[in-house]
Motif scaffolding. Structure first.
Motif, PDB file in Angstrom:
ATOM      1  N   LEU A 167       0.819  -1.209   0.000  1.00 57.48           N
ATOM      2  CA  LEU A 167       0.000   0.000   0.000  1.00 57.48           C
ATOM      3  C   LEU A 167       0.855   1.263   0.000  1.00 57.48           C
ATOM      4  CD1 LEU A 167      -2.799  -0.944   2.571  1.00 57.48           C
ATOM      5  CD2 LEU A 167      -3.144  -0.430   0.167  1.00 57.48           C
ATOM      6  N   GLU A 168       1.861   1.277   0.847  1.00 53.41           N
ATOM      7  CA  GLU A 168       2.665   2.482   1.035  1.00 53.41           C
ATOM      8  C   GLU A 168       3.706   2.686  -0.063  1.00 53.41           C
ATOM      9  OE1 GLU A 168       2.231   4.792   3.186  1.00 53.41           O
ATOM     10  OE2 GLU A 168       1.012   3.935   4.779  1.00 53.41           O
ATOM     11  N   GLU A 169       4.355   1.610  -0.484  1.00 58.65           N
ATOM     12  CA  GLU A 169       5.460   1.735  -1.437  1.00 58.65           C
ATOM     13  C   GLU A 169       5.027   1.545  -2.887  1.00 58.65           C
ATOM     14  OE1 GLU A 169       8.874   2.432  -1.094  1.00 58.65           O
ATOM     15  OE2 GLU A 169       8.157   3.188   0.825  1.00 58.65           O
ATOM     16  N   GLY A 170       3.901   0.855  -3.101  1.00 60.21           N
ATOM     17  CA  GLY A 170       3.387   0.719  -4.452  1.00 60.21           C
ATOM     18  C   GLY A 170       4.230  -0.149  -5.372  1.00 60.21           C
ATOM     19  N   TYR A 171       4.524   0.379  -6.530  1.00 63.79           N
ATOM     20  CA  TYR A 171       5.092  -0.390  -7.643  1.00 63.79           C
ATOM     21  C   TYR A 171       6.340  -1.189  -7.265  1.00 63.79           C
ATOM     22  CZ  TYR A 171       7.169  -1.405 -12.190  1.00 63.79           C
ATOM     23  OH  TYR A 171       7.745  -2.041 -13.257  1.00 63.79           O
ATOM     24  N   ASP A 172       7.312  -0.550  -6.637  1.00 60.78           N
ATOM     25  CA  ASP A 172       8.604  -1.216  -6.390  1.00 60.78           C
ATOM     26  C   ASP A 172       8.445  -2.478  -5.554  1.00 60.78           C
ATOM     27  OD1 ASP A 172       9.938   0.653  -7.879  1.00 60.78           O
ATOM     28  OD2 ASP A 172      10.468   1.908  -6.168  1.00 60.78           O
ATOM     29  N   VAL A 173       7.731  -2.360  -4.454  1.00 62.10           N
ATOM     30  CA  VAL A 173       7.527  -3.527  -3.586  1.00 62.10           C
ATOM     31  C   VAL A 173       6.654  -4.572  -4.281  1.00 62.10           C
ATOM     32  CG1 VAL A 173       6.338  -4.306  -1.493  1.00 62.10           C
ATOM     33  CG2 VAL A 173       7.953  -2.408  -1.381  1.00 62.10           C
ATOM     34  N   CYS A 174       5.637  -4.111  -4.996  1.00 62.38           N
ATOM     35  CA  CYS A 174       4.740  -5.054  -5.671  1.00 62.38           C
ATOM     36  C   CYS A 174       5.484  -5.864  -6.737  1.00 62.38           C
ATOM     37  CB  CYS A 174       3.568  -4.299  -6.306  1.00 62.38           C
ATOM     38  SG  CYS A 174       2.363  -3.678  -5.105  1.00 62.38           S
ATOM     39  N   VAL A 175       6.327  -5.218  -7.502  1.00 62.39           N
ATOM     40  CA  VAL A 175       7.094  -5.931  -8.527  1.00 62.39           C
ATOM     41  C   VAL A 175       8.065  -6.909  -7.877  1.00 62.39           C
ATOM     42  CG1 VAL A 175       8.851  -5.660 -10.327  1.00 62.39           C
ATOM     43  CG2 VAL A 175       6.849  -4.172 -10.304  1.00 62.39           C
ATOM     44  N   PHE A 176       8.692  -6.496  -6.784  1.00 60.73           N
ATOM     45  CA  PHE A 176       9.612  -7.392  -6.080  1.00 60.73           C
ATOM     46  C   PHE A 176       8.879  -8.647  -5.602  1.00 60.73           C
ATOM     47  CE2 PHE A 176      11.692  -8.971  -2.259  1.00 60.73           C
ATOM     48  CZ  PHE A 176      13.013  -9.100  -2.692  1.00 60.73           C
ATOM     49  N   LEU A 177       7.704  -8.429  -5.001  1.00 60.71           N
ATOM     50  CA  LEU A 177       6.913  -9.570  -4.516  1.00 60.71           C
ATOM     51  C   LEU A 177       6.488 -10.478  -5.671  1.00 60.71           C
ATOM     52  CD1 LEU A 177       4.643  -7.801  -1.874  1.00 60.71           C
ATOM     53  CD2 LEU A 177       6.456  -9.450  -1.411  1.00 60.71           C
ATOM     54  N   TRP A 178       6.096  -9.876  -6.758  1.00 61.72           N
ATOM     55  CA  TRP A 178       5.663 -10.653  -7.925  1.00 61.72           C
ATOM     56  C   TRP A 178       6.808 -11.528  -8.451  1.00 61.72           C
ATOM     57  CZ3 TRP A 178       6.074  -8.853 -13.485  1.00 61.72           C
ATOM     58  CH2 TRP A 178       5.402  -9.722 -14.348  1.00 61.72           C
ATOM     59  N   ARG A 179       7.990 -10.928  -8.522  1.00 63.34           N
ATOM     60  CA  ARG A 179       9.148 -11.683  -9.014  1.00 63.34           C
ATOM     61  C   ARG A 179       9.558 -12.792  -8.050  1.00 63.34           C
ATOM     62  NH1 ARG A 179      12.423  -6.302 -11.155  1.00 63.34           N
ATOM     63  NH2 ARG A 179      11.276  -6.095 -13.132  1.00 63.34           N
ATOM     64  N   LYS A 180       9.175 -12.631  -6.797  1.00 65.20           N
ATOM     65  CA  LYS A 180       9.431 -13.682  -5.810  1.00 65.20           C
ATOM     66  C   LYS A 180       8.292 -14.708  -5.780  1.00 65.20           C
ATOM     67  CE  LYS A 180      13.372 -12.322  -3.994  1.00 65.20           C
ATOM     68  NZ  LYS A 180      14.574 -13.192  -3.999  1.00 65.20           N
TER      69      LYS A 180
ATOM     70  N   GLY B 140      -2.504  -5.980  -8.125  1.00 63.56           N
ATOM     71  CA  GLY B 140      -3.186  -5.808  -9.404  1.00 63.56           C
ATOM     72  C   GLY B 140      -3.261  -4.368  -9.848  1.00 63.56           C
ATOM     73  N   GLY B 141      -3.276  -3.444  -8.880  1.00 62.62           N
ATOM     74  CA  GLY B 141      -3.344  -2.026  -9.234  1.00 62.62           C
ATOM     75  C   GLY B 141      -2.011  -1.387  -9.539  1.00 62.62           C
ATOM     76  N   SER B 142      -0.907  -2.118  -9.319  1.00 64.37           N
ATOM     77  CA  SER B 142       0.421  -1.509  -9.458  1.00 64.37           C
ATOM     78  C   SER B 142       0.976  -1.600 -10.866  1.00 64.37           C
ATOM     79  CB  SER B 142       1.398  -2.175  -8.484  1.00 64.37           C
ATOM     80  OG  SER B 142       1.587  -3.540  -8.826  1.00 64.37           O
ATOM     81  N   SER B 143       0.586  -2.625 -11.625  1.00 68.33           N
ATOM     82  CA  SER B 143       1.158  -2.809 -12.961  1.00 68.33           C
ATOM     83  C   SER B 143       0.274  -3.709 -13.795  1.00 68.33           C
ATOM     84  CB  SER B 143       2.574  -3.382 -12.844  1.00 68.33           C
ATOM     85  OG  SER B 143       2.736  -4.610 -13.457  1.00 68.33           O
ATOM     86  N   ASP B 144       0.233  -3.444 -15.094  1.00 65.81           N
ATOM     87  CA  ASP B 144      -0.577  -4.260 -15.996  1.00 65.81           C
ATOM     88  C   ASP B 144      -0.067  -5.696 -16.055  1.00 65.81           C
ATOM     89  OD1 ASP B 144      -2.321  -2.234 -16.606  1.00 65.81           O
ATOM     90  OD2 ASP B 144      -1.242  -1.594 -18.400  1.00 65.81           O
ATOM     91  N   ASP B 145       1.249  -5.863 -15.990  1.00 70.26           N
ATOM     92  CA  ASP B 145       1.813  -7.213 -16.040  1.00 70.26           C
ATOM     93  C   ASP B 145       1.359  -8.046 -14.851  1.00 70.26           C
ATOM     94  OD1 ASP B 145       3.127  -6.791 -18.414  1.00 70.26           O
ATOM     95  OD2 ASP B 145       5.002  -6.161 -17.470  1.00 70.26           O
ATOM     96  N   ILE B 146       1.408  -7.444 -13.666  1.00 66.05           N
ATOM     97  CA  ILE B 146       0.974  -8.172 -12.462  1.00 66.05           C
ATOM     98  C   ILE B 146      -0.533  -8.413 -12.524  1.00 66.05           C
ATOM     99  CG2 ILE B 146       0.877  -8.138  -9.955  1.00 66.05           C
ATOM    100  CD1 ILE B 146       3.334  -6.384  -9.930  1.00 66.05           C
ATOM    101  N   TYR B 147      -1.260  -7.435 -12.975  1.00 70.38           N
ATOM    102  CA  TYR B 147      -2.714  -7.565 -13.120  1.00 70.38           C
ATOM    103  C   TYR B 147      -3.068  -8.757 -14.016  1.00 70.38           C
ATOM    104  CZ  TYR B 147      -7.418  -6.225 -14.756  1.00 70.38           C
ATOM    105  OH  TYR B 147      -8.745  -6.211 -15.092  1.00 70.38           O
ATOM    106  N   GLU B 148      -2.419  -8.832 -15.164  1.00 66.06           N
ATOM    107  CA  GLU B 148      -2.683  -9.939 -16.099  1.00 66.06           C
ATOM    108  C   GLU B 148      -2.247 -11.279 -15.508  1.00 66.06           C
ATOM    109  OE1 GLU B 148      -0.688  -8.698 -19.610  1.00 66.06           O
ATOM    110  OE2 GLU B 148      -2.061  -7.023 -19.991  1.00 66.06           O
ATOM    111  N   SER B 149      -1.184 -11.256 -14.723  1.00 68.60           N
ATOM    112  CA  SER B 149      -0.716 -12.482 -14.085  1.00 68.60           C
ATOM    113  C   SER B 149      -1.738 -12.980 -13.061  1.00 68.60           C
ATOM    114  CB  SER B 149       0.636 -12.239 -13.411  1.00 68.60           C
ATOM    115  OG  SER B 149       1.144 -13.416 -12.846  1.00 68.60           O
TER     116      SER B 149
END
Length: 614
Positions: A108-121, A167-176
């Protein structure tokens, strides 16, 4: 038109607006030692042999994440990796729940950077496994004790909120998420339909369904096949989110049986039912001896936050719906247009126009379409939305909604009432001219609302003073050079253009006209969007020689000579716009070039005709 753009999914993240923007929060010097001293012991406690210590540490970290300085320290100490590798695989259910709470708040607080990191993990694989466990536990919910139920409900809340942020942070994560969790909407619908699940969980579930069903045909199909929730016992925040889901269905599905009028009515009723004063009061940070205390996420706070975010969603829905109405109207008008007259097509571009209305200018729609939805927006929704402008935390959203609504009224109801427009004009003009702390989004929204009201050419616009105009010009000059500030500047130019009316003080018109000409003469150094709007304003202001200021301003100011000399630069400006990258802007630029040629020719003939009469 100065319509607000549709908000992206990540605009809905539940970061408290009372604490300011994320960008402001995280910039600054390196992490101070005091923050490190708080962060390191907590992370070490995540590895304690005592599960209670581990759970308390994770809970404390989740609460401290809202502090940007401590959050930075936690990230520096690799809190995300620790939670993923230890907390989410812990033997204690409480630690797992609190671990997901940490990830939820960080997302919630960090948005894109943390979300992408979590997704890649591969956080989605972890979430998927826990969703299966939750479904199993829900089946035996009646046999669970109070503590077990609380843990389960908190886990559902944390997981769904985390997925919403992802899902709200990036289209790639949303589609995933859509591809890997195809049955997520069914799970969420089951949560909403379960009478034993508390409202705070259902709010998060409804938010998840709303965000992830946007333009998502696969999810929409599952929602429609599963049956939609219309339980009157649901809380007002849940109902507002579900109105958003209904609108998503309406926009995506060809077989939707949902009535837009019912959606708008439901949103309006939801906004009226929420006590936003109380919600904001509850969410205000607590200060002791000048030190802001960590937020206590109790039921009272969560309920207030749910209401606050639901209001944002309601305002966004009205913004989207208003824009969609105009787009559909324009599309319908284009389909009704007859074939152009061949004789007219063969006229040379330099032909002199006898009537300025024949110029290729983008005028507002004035179909006078009788639409129940527009009538509801005008009569009932407008005053409700206008009330939210007084709240600083919701002002930009409310102004975006008002901006699109007023342009919609101009399209469908050209004479939508001097009383409503006057009240809105006075309120928003005072806000824009007298408030020094307005953020850019609020200033942009204000300028758009005023521009739309001014387009009606009402008599009350004549009350504008030269000092007011100079303040607006200063607002333009101090607007900055970002993409966001460009939209604000374009709206200010459009607003100034409608203020220079025949019944306005000639000094006001002169001040505006000289400023607009200055912008045009700086074509090589100004964004084309600004030059286009400035030229269109000049065409409108000096469209008729009978206007009392034509001789005093246009002739004596030698506007015609300046416009003749600037033509090559305007043509080059249009040519420099790549139509493959920005067709809409290139089309507007080409139109303004043709209109400049025609306007110059028209004004030459106009003056000759006047001289011949003399």
């Amino acid at each position: 038109m100065g319509k607000a753009k549709k908000l992206s999914r990540n605009a809905l993240l539940r970061v408290s607006a009372l604490r300011g923007s994320r960008a402001q929060a995280v910039t600054g010097p390196s992490t101070p030692p005091s923050a490190q001293e708080q962060a390191i012991p907590l992370i070490k406690k995540l590895s304690s042999v005592d599960p209670k210590d581990r759970a308390l540490a994770a809970s404390a970290i989740a609460n401290l994440i809202e502090n940007p300085v401590i959050r930075r320290a936690l990230l520096k100490e690799k809190v995300v990796q620790t939670i993923l590798e230890q907390s989410l695989t812990d033997s204690s259910e409480e630690v797992i729940v609190e671990g997901f709470g940490v990830l939820r708040n960080l997302a919630l607080e960090e948005g894109y950077d943390v979300c992408v990191f979590l997704w890649r993990k591969d956080i989605l694989a972890i979430v998927l496994s826990y969703l299966g466990k939750i479904q199993t536990n829900l089946a035996y919910l009646k046999d669970s004790n109070a503590a077990q139920k609380t843990l389960l409900f908190n886990l559902i809340e944390n997981l769904l909120s985390l997925l919403t942020s992802l899902g709200g942070s990036s289209d790639d994560i949303y589609e995933s998420i859509v591809s890997r969790l195809p049955d997520l909407p069914i799970f969420v619908l089951d949560i909403l339909a379960n009478p034993t699940i508390p409202d705070f969980v259902k709010v998060i579930a409804a938010e998840n369904l709303y965000v992830l069903s946007e333009a998502n045909a696969a999810y929409i199909d599952k929602i429609q096949c599963s049956g939609f929730i219309t339980d009157g016992k649901l809380g007002v925040a849940v109902k507002l989110y579900l109105s958003g889901v209904e609108y998503n269905i309406l926009e995506t599905s060809q077989t939707a049986s949902i009535d837009l009028l019912d959606v708008v009515r439901s949103v309006n009723e939801g906004l009226q039912a929420i006590d936003i004063n109380k919600a904001i009061e509850v969410m205000q940070p607590t200060t002791i001896d000048g030190v802001v205390q960590p937020t206590i996420y109790d039921d009272n706070y969560r309920s207030a936050q749910d209401c606050f975010v639901a209001v944002q969603v309601g305002l966004e829905l009205l913004t989207e719906i208003s824009e969609a109405l105009v787009m559909r109207s324009q599309h319908g008008r284009q389909n009704r247009q007859t074939e152009p007259d061949e004789d007219h097509d063969n006229q040379d571009d330099m032909d002199i126009l006898e009537d300025e209305n024949e110029m290729v200018v983008e005028y507002e729609t004035k179909d006078g379409v009788d639409s129940p939805v527009v009538a509801l927006l005008l009569d009932s929704v407008l005053p409700v939305v206008a009330e939210f402008v007084q709240f600083k935390e919701l002002r930009s959203r409310a102004l975006q909604a008002l901006n699109n609504m007023t342009w919609t009224f101009n399209s469908f109801v050209p004479h939508w009432g001097n009383s409503k427009a006057r009240t809105l004009w006075s309120c928003i003009l005072r806000l824009l001219l007298s408030s020094d702390d307005l953020d850019l989004e609020s200033r942009t929204g204000s300028a758009g609302v005023l521009w739309a009201c001014g387009k009606l050419k009402p008599k009350f616009v004549s009350e504008i003073s030269v000092n007011d105009v100079r303040r607006l010009i200063r607002e333009f000059q101090q607007g900055g050079e970002t993409e966001e500030s460009l939209e604000f500047k374009v709206r200010i130019v459009g607003l100034l253009g409608v203020l220079a009316l025949p019944h306005v003080d000639i000094d006001v018109t002169k001040e505006i006209s000289i400023f607009l000409l200055t912008l045009v003469l700086s074509t090589q150094h100004k964004p084309p969007e600004i030059v286009i709007e400035a030229l269109n304003a000049i065409y409108d202001i000096f469209a008729d020689i009978s206007y009392p200021f034509d001789d005093e301003i246009f002739v004596k100011g030698e506007f015609l000579n300046h416009l003749m000399k600037i033509q090559p630069q305007v043509k080059q400006m249009a040519k420099n716009i790549d139509r493959r990258k920005n067709l809409q802007l290139r089309t507007k630029a080409d139109e303004v070039v043709v209109n400049l040629q025609r306007f110059v020719a028209y004004k030459i003939k106009e003056r000759r005709g006047l001289l011949n009469k003399q």
